[in-house]
Design a protein around this motif. Structure first.
Motif, PDB file in Angstrom:
ATOM      1  N   PRO A 104       0.813  -1.214   0.000  1.00 44.97           N
ATOM      2  CA  PRO A 104       0.000   0.000   0.000  1.00 44.97           C
ATOM      3  C   PRO A 104       0.848   1.267   0.000  1.00 44.97           C
ATOM      4  CG  PRO A 104      -0.235  -1.240   2.079  1.00 44.97           C
ATOM      5  CD  PRO A 104       0.955  -1.779   1.346  1.00 44.97           C
ATOM      6  N   ALA A 105       0.222   2.352  -0.429  1.00 47.58           N
ATOM      7  CA  ALA A 105       0.741   3.690  -0.162  1.00 47.58           C
ATOM      8  C   ALA A 105       0.372   3.962   1.304  1.00 47.58           C
ATOM      9  CB  ALA A 105       0.103   4.696  -1.111  1.00 47.58           C
ATOM     10  N   LEU A 106       1.315   3.702   2.198  1.00 46.53           N
ATOM     11  CA  LEU A 106       0.983   3.652   3.640  1.00 46.53           C
ATOM     12  C   LEU A 106       0.412   4.953   4.190  1.00 46.53           C
ATOM     13  CD1 LEU A 106       3.974   1.623   5.166  1.00 46.53           C
ATOM     14  CD2 LEU A 106       1.638   0.841   4.774  1.00 46.53           C
ATOM     15  N   ASN A 108      -1.617   6.996   2.621  1.00 50.43           N
ATOM     16  CA  ASN A 108      -2.974   7.221   2.110  1.00 50.43           C
ATOM     17  C   ASN A 108      -3.930   6.073   2.401  1.00 50.43           C
ATOM     18  OD1 ASN A 108      -2.229   9.012  -1.027  1.00 50.43           O
ATOM     19  ND2 ASN A 108      -2.636   9.799   1.022  1.00 50.43           N
ATOM     20  N   THR A 354       5.125   8.176  -2.035  1.00 43.37           N
ATOM     21  CA  THR A 354       4.140   7.163  -2.424  1.00 43.37           C
ATOM     22  C   THR A 354       4.063   6.039  -1.397  1.00 43.37           C
ATOM     23  OG1 THR A 354       4.319   7.617  -4.775  1.00 43.37           O
ATOM     24  CG2 THR A 354       3.533   5.433  -4.170  1.00 43.37           C
ATOM     25  N   TRP A 355       5.210   5.438  -1.083  1.00 44.73           N
ATOM     26  CA  TRP A 355       5.157   4.240  -0.262  1.00 44.73           C
ATOM     27  C   TRP A 355       5.276   4.489   1.240  1.00 44.73           C
ATOM     28  CZ3 TRP A 355       8.512   1.463  -4.424  1.00 44.73           C
ATOM     29  CH2 TRP A 355       7.676   0.861  -5.366  1.00 44.73           C
TER      30      TRP A 355
ATOM     31  N   PHE B  41       2.045   7.145  14.376  1.00 41.11           N
ATOM     32  CA  PHE B  41       2.459   7.295  12.979  1.00 41.11           C
ATOM     33  C   PHE B  41       1.676   8.477  12.419  1.00 41.11           C
ATOM     34  CE2 PHE B  41       2.400   5.841   8.473  1.00 41.11           C
ATOM     35  CZ  PHE B  41       3.692   5.376   8.324  1.00 41.11           C
ATOM     36  N   GLY B  45      -2.648  12.005   6.267  1.00 38.77           N
ATOM     37  CA  GLY B  45      -2.928  11.876   4.834  1.00 38.77           C
ATOM     38  C   GLY B  45      -3.790  10.671   4.500  1.00 38.77           C
ATOM     39  N   VAL B  46      -4.211   9.943   5.527  1.00 29.90           N
ATOM     40  CA  VAL B  46      -4.933   8.695   5.260  1.00 29.90           C
ATOM     41  C   VAL B  46      -6.360   8.979   4.763  1.00 29.90           C
ATOM     42  CG1 VAL B  46      -5.860   6.579   6.290  1.00 29.90           C
ATOM     43  CG2 VAL B  46      -3.567   7.375   6.922  1.00 29.90           C
ATOM     44  N   TYR B  47      -6.698   8.433   3.610  1.00 33.99           N
ATOM     45  CA  TYR B  47      -8.062   8.535   3.054  1.00 33.99           C
ATOM     46  C   TYR B  47      -8.993   7.569   3.781  1.00 33.99           C
ATOM     47  CZ  TYR B  47      -6.147  11.021  -1.028  1.00 33.99           C
ATOM     48  OH  TYR B  47      -5.528  11.911  -1.866  1.00 33.99           O
ATOM     49  N   PHE B  48      -8.560   6.332   3.859  1.00 30.94           N
ATOM     50  CA  PHE B  48      -9.315   5.331   4.622  1.00 30.94           C
ATOM     51  C   PHE B  48      -8.376   4.171   4.943  1.00 30.94           C
ATOM     52  CE2 PHE B  48     -10.287   4.485   0.084  1.00 30.94           C
ATOM     53  CZ  PHE B  48      -9.851   3.186  -0.046  1.00 30.94           C
ATOM     54  N   TYR B  52      -6.886  -5.362   3.152  1.00 31.10           N
ATOM     55  CA  TYR B  52      -6.292  -5.973   1.961  1.00 31.10           C
ATOM     56  C   TYR B  52      -6.640  -7.452   1.834  1.00 31.10           C
ATOM     57  CZ  TYR B  52      -4.151  -1.550   1.094  1.00 31.10           C
ATOM     58  OH  TYR B  52      -3.993  -0.214   0.826  1.00 31.10           O
ATOM     59  N   GLN B  74      -3.109   2.734  -5.393  1.00 29.91           N
ATOM     60  CA  GLN B  74      -1.935   3.066  -4.578  1.00 29.91           C
ATOM     61  C   GLN B  74      -1.021   4.046  -5.311  1.00 29.91           C
ATOM     62  OE1 GLN B  74      -2.188   2.003  -1.500  1.00 29.91           O
ATOM     63  NE2 GLN B  74      -3.920   0.643  -1.957  1.00 29.91           N
ATOM     64  N   ILE B  75      -1.618   5.137  -5.709  1.00 30.01           N
ATOM     65  CA  ILE B  75      -0.886   6.182  -6.451  1.00 30.01           C
ATOM     66  C   ILE B  75      -0.146   5.543  -7.631  1.00 30.01           C
ATOM     67  CG2 ILE B  75       0.473   8.303  -6.202  1.00 30.01           C
ATOM     68  CD1 ILE B  75       0.269   8.090  -3.196  1.00 30.01           C
ATOM     69  N   ILE B  78      -0.183  -0.354  -8.237  1.00 27.90           N
ATOM     70  CA  ILE B  78      -0.613  -1.757  -8.293  1.00 27.90           C
ATOM     71  C   ILE B  78      -0.806  -2.134  -9.761  1.00 27.90           C
ATOM     72  CG2 ILE B  78      -2.454  -3.391  -7.665  1.00 27.90           C
ATOM     73  CD1 ILE B  78      -0.886  -2.607  -5.223  1.00 27.90           C
ATOM     74  N   LYS B 329       7.234   2.231  -8.635  1.00 31.71           N
ATOM     75  CA  LYS B 329       5.767   2.093  -8.620  1.00 31.71           C
ATOM     76  C   LYS B 329       5.235   0.751  -9.133  1.00 31.71           C
ATOM     77  CE  LYS B 329       4.383   6.940  -8.481  1.00 31.71           C
ATOM     78  NZ  LYS B 329       3.312   7.005  -7.494  1.00 31.71           N
TER      79      LYS B 329
END
Lengths: 474, 474
Positions: A104-106, A108, A354-355, B41, B45-48, B52, B74-75, B78, B329
């Motif tokens: 994941p993009a940790l 986000n 990103t990560w 942490f 910036g976390v959306y949700f 997984y 994931q920006i 993936i 990426k």
């Protein structure tokens, strides 16, 4: 026995001694493999091609059937020995498999396991640190720490508000002040902090790391150069501390741009295993407090039990604790610990990418931490280190020319010594390999021991015997 | 049907449509989890918070039971969908388990599988590239490429010899010229190349990425700003290319320090999905050749099939191919491809660090490459992209205000458009999430589509229906 063998616990099949293939072409397969690899990948630094399926515990196998006792451990990066069964279980877990395939993009979209993963890392955080930010390597960890320091430094001026001026917002897009201010990180001569551009600007151990690369003009203070043995040179070494601290103080007054932070290793490793006293580090802590700067301890090489405590700087009793502590190597994951909430930048997306780390490596770090605590490995390393140090001291009496400035007493197996010069040191490393020991150097003339945390007295005996065997031919 | 569904092949259980939990507290568990995570942490910036274990194919699950069609992935990271069974097999392999638990210092002690691992990565290298150097992230890849460029640039002056002068060796330890020369990388306004210090110095998309950080004073040329639709603005866009190329030329003559390389994205992604013509990139190639500089193509976001070809710059027919091509990426591993043997520094240990990449991520990259080739995924993405683009063009007729400057024709699903302003764009992203689509922005006012390579017509239909549903309320 008070402590059962941890290597026997993990590795019942670990060899009893090194295996050295004595045929004249004993490294022919390795050479062939290097040549093949070189067509696709720069392999000129390769010592030998390893066979990790056959490596076990403290022993690394190569493709020619050699089995070396490894006291270098991937440049100080293998904590629990090769193919440690506890870590193999972690690697096979569903959590790990998901972290590998669904990275994941940790920042986000963290998974619902991130809080636990981060929590496991924090279980072994240095005393006084309760937060973490994750990165990907030691150099990356240090640069992320620099960013945190610069954000903090400038934020202080604004009262931790985000009221950037129009001029800052405009100038920063041209990489100019005031948006992109001239600020410095102070580090030390002989320091190693990584090899990207900002971390490389702080690194000062060997020209080859830095030549031909643009660098930030950041100050390098002097790190103490002690006289050995320490117990016979207390006064002169104390003066050395004072001299070096004065240089740091002076830089805060004289350097052409503000110094926002001091970056220092608890023991300068790549630069020669240079030690300094708790008083020296307490002095640095005081200087940062006095000058409104932050203190970053670079524990990339010293961390995770290697010096007999979980984090080497814990022996210095710094008050308050360092503002940021960077880690990587033995922890397999990288990043920095911190405690002051104001180290979190005042806006989201300032410390971001990103990560934001690699959950697979973070899960492994948690697994390593768990084993280290469960088996009290720092204390075991301390015990083995004392045993080894005494044996080396005895050997030093016999071969003083080749075991100069023995250092690392009370620092577990984090031991080093110097030889006459670079040529003799390199010959020694090579002869040791032929004697079945994979061993590394530091600085130009020194040898550093960086075994795993499951290196025990029986391995120390093999190591010392090999050193004696080699030196007896000199 | 000419092409069977690849998503059905991998993910027979993939949902038929998004699931949106319509309860008023539909994200309560996510909010709670974010709050808990924030104690350890930086989670602002976390959306949700995702689940997984439940995510599958093109659908990402959150902890509240929502199942979003993910066109952000994931920006843009993936490649093959969540929990792809082919990658799970790779993750469970002995090779992967060893790479996790016995992570080698690849430059010193590579395993006997490294040649194959590197070979698998090179199987999908851009046309004309036959070597690779590995890193850990896009920013890292770019900075490693900068190092290679600077080493090369200075080596040229010495005839690829290593005869450093005493003055160079001495001055470099003070971060001063001539050992640490003033050299620049030219990049572009609106470019994004990462957020460490050197990569950050080349980045120029948003102030928030850069504020308060020291930076190298490197030149930023202008990247073409085209008028859309392209087919109605051929002449004016051609003039725009010429104008921008002239600026680059001029910088080589006027910049205060030598420019050693040009760094450019085939499509500026984070900066707004800004496209430029093949002629523009051919012009850049010519300028580097004329001025003795190198050309780095930053394919971190555009690479691995996303634009309908394996590497986006392959559409530009550059002769000779770019000197370095960086990746990360979707490839999960990072680094740069190159072809000229002189890009390998003239001495060992110049391009080096402890890990020199992560074999676990490199193995995964090989696994991703294999699937991409096996199922011809770039061509499939091109086909789906054409389908989607036509639907969006039709929608643009209906909602021109909210689908401005539609871009990405003939670039597969690498599609973007602009809205009126930042506020409307942000509302749109949020409304789309409520409609079951996880979608991302770029620049201040744009939307970018970055689905996986297993995103198909049926998913495009769901996406377009959701866009229409949302816009119908505006």
């Amino acid at each position: 026995m008070a402590t059962a063998s941890i290597s026997a616990h993990y590795f019942p099949e670990e060899p009893k001694e090194p295996i050295v293939n004595t045929a004249s072409n004993s490294q022919s397969k390795s050479k062939e493999a290097i040549e093949k690899l070189s067509k696709k990948f720069d392999a000129r630094g390769v010592y030998f091609v390893a066979d990790y399926a056959k490596s076990i515990g403290n022993y690394i196998a190569d493709v020619d059937g050699n089995m070396y006792l490894d006291v270098y451990a991937q440049i100080s990066s293998i904590a629990l020995g090769y193919n440690n069964p506890a870590l193999i279980d972690v690697a096979k877990s569903d959590k790990m498999i998901r972290a590998i395939v669904d990275r994941p993009a940790l920042g986000n979209f963290p998974g619902n396991d991130l809080e636990e993963i981060v929590g496991d890392i924090l279980k072994v955080a240095p005393k006084g640190q309760d937060k973490v930010w994750s990165g990907l390597s030691g150099a990356d960890a240090n640069e992320l720490a620099f960013k945190a320091v610069f954000f903090w430094y400038q934020s202080q001026k604004r009262g931790y508000r985000a009221d950037f001026t129009a001029q800052e917002i405009e100038s920063v897009m041209k990489n100019q002040a005031p948006g992109s201010p001239e600020l410095a990180i102070l580090s030390f001569e002989r320091a190693f902090h990584g090899r990207l551009f900002a971390s490389g600007s702080a690194t000062c151990s060997k020209p080859i790391h830095k030549l031909d690369l643009p660098a930030f003009k950041w100050p390098k203070a002097q790190f103490p150069s002690y006289k050995y043995p320490l117990e016979d040179n207390v006064e002169v070494n104390k003066k050395e501390d004072e001299r070096c601290l004065q240089i740091v103080e002076d830089y805060f007054k004289t350097w052409s741009v503000p110094i926002a932070g001091i970056l220092v290793e608890p023991i300068q490793s790549e630069g020669g295993d240079n030690h300094a006293s708790a008083e020296f580090f307490q002095g640095l802590r005081d200087i940062t407090l006095k000058n409104g700067a932050l203190l970053i301890m670079d524990e990339v090489q010293t961390g995770v039990g290697a010096t007999g405590v979980m984090w080497a700087h814990e022996k210095f009793d710094l008050q308050p604790p360092p503002d940021l502590v960077t880690f990587s190597k033995k922890f397999q994951s990288a990043g920095y610990f911190f405690h002051d909430p104001e180290i979190i930048p005042n806006l989201a997306y300032r410390q971001f990418c990103t990560w934001c780390g690699d959950p697979a490596r973070m899960i492994l770090a948690g697994g390593i931490g768990k084993e280290v605590v469960k088996h009290n490995l720092p204390a075991r390393a301390a015990q083995v280190g004392d045993y080894l140090y005494q044996k080396l001291e005895a050997l030093q009496q016999k071969y003083p020319k080749y075991l100069r400035d023995l250092r690392g007493k009370d620092r577990a197996t984090f031991i080093a010594w110097s030889l006459e010069n670079s040529a003799t040191r390199n010959k020694f490393l090579s002869d040791m390999k032929n004697a079945g020991i994979n061993i590394g150097g530091c600085a130009e003339d020194s040898v550093r021991l960086r075994p795993t945390l499951v290196f025990e007295e029986k391995h120390a005996d093999i190591l010392v015997a090999a050193i004696e065997k080699v030196l007896s031919t000199y």
